[in-house]
Design a protein around this motif. Sequence first.
Motif, PDB file in Angstrom:
ATOM      1  N   GLU A  71      85.059   8.445   3.174  1.00 45.50           N
ATOM      2  CA  GLU A  71      86.416   8.442   3.711  1.00 45.50           C
ATOM      3  C   GLU A  71      86.367   9.006   5.127  1.00 45.50           C
ATOM      4  OE1 GLU A  71      89.271   7.579   1.970  1.00 45.50           O
ATOM      5  OE2 GLU A  71      88.238   7.182   0.081  1.00 45.50           O
ATOM      6  N   LYS A  73      88.151  10.595   8.145  1.00 44.33           N
ATOM      7  CA  LYS A  73      89.380  11.335   8.405  1.00 44.33           C
ATOM      8  C   LYS A  73      90.047  10.791   9.662  1.00 44.33           C
ATOM      9  CE  LYS A  73      87.927  15.569   6.200  1.00 44.33           C
ATOM     10  NZ  LYS A  73      86.532  15.613   5.915  1.00 44.33           N
ATOM     11  N   SER A  75      91.496  10.500  13.148  1.00 44.60           N
ATOM     12  CA  SER A  75      91.233  11.281  14.360  1.00 44.60           C
ATOM     13  C   SER A  75      91.436  10.380  15.570  1.00 44.60           C
ATOM     14  CB  SER A  75      89.813  11.851  14.342  1.00 44.60           C
ATOM     15  OG  SER A  75      88.872  10.831  14.554  1.00 44.60           O
ATOM     16  N   ALA A 100      81.068   9.807   8.498  1.00 39.83           N
ATOM     17  CA  ALA A 100      81.450  10.030   7.094  1.00 39.83           C
ATOM     18  C   ALA A 100      80.357   9.536   6.143  1.00 39.83           C
ATOM     19  CB  ALA A 100      82.778   9.334   6.799  1.00 39.83           C
TER      20      ALA A 100
END
Length: 141
Positions: A71, A73, A75, A100
């Motif tokens: 996953e 994140k 940003s 990731a």
Amino acid sequence: MALAGAARPAPATGPRDSALRQARTCYDHLAGRLAVAIADSLVTRGHLLLEGDGAEITPAGTEFLHGLGVEAKPSRRLLCRPCLDWSERRPHLAGAIGAALCARCLDMGWLRRREGTRALLITPAGEQGFRARFGVELRPG
């Protein structure tokens, strides 16, 4: 004259250390033979579009990566982009997805950091995981 026309071998690029050529980090994402093989697998399976300076994870790729627990994140950084691998001279996956994926492979124990270097050790669990999930099989060295 005969010597002037002789072909010269291309200079070797990248690290001399076979461990660095096999698997390493490139900033916060995977690099080396392993990373290029993963990128190739993602492209072949229709999970990643990789062209020139651009990359895009397909909907099938998003589903595949979520199935691995990868996953990215949200940003300000790019979700995914190609990064030229300096030992393989071909692209591997960078950006938030690349980071990731690297973190997830470390968390699952597929890879282990080698002390004092960017080289990564592919564990027995990693050999099985990369083969089962990506169809990637690397020979030692």
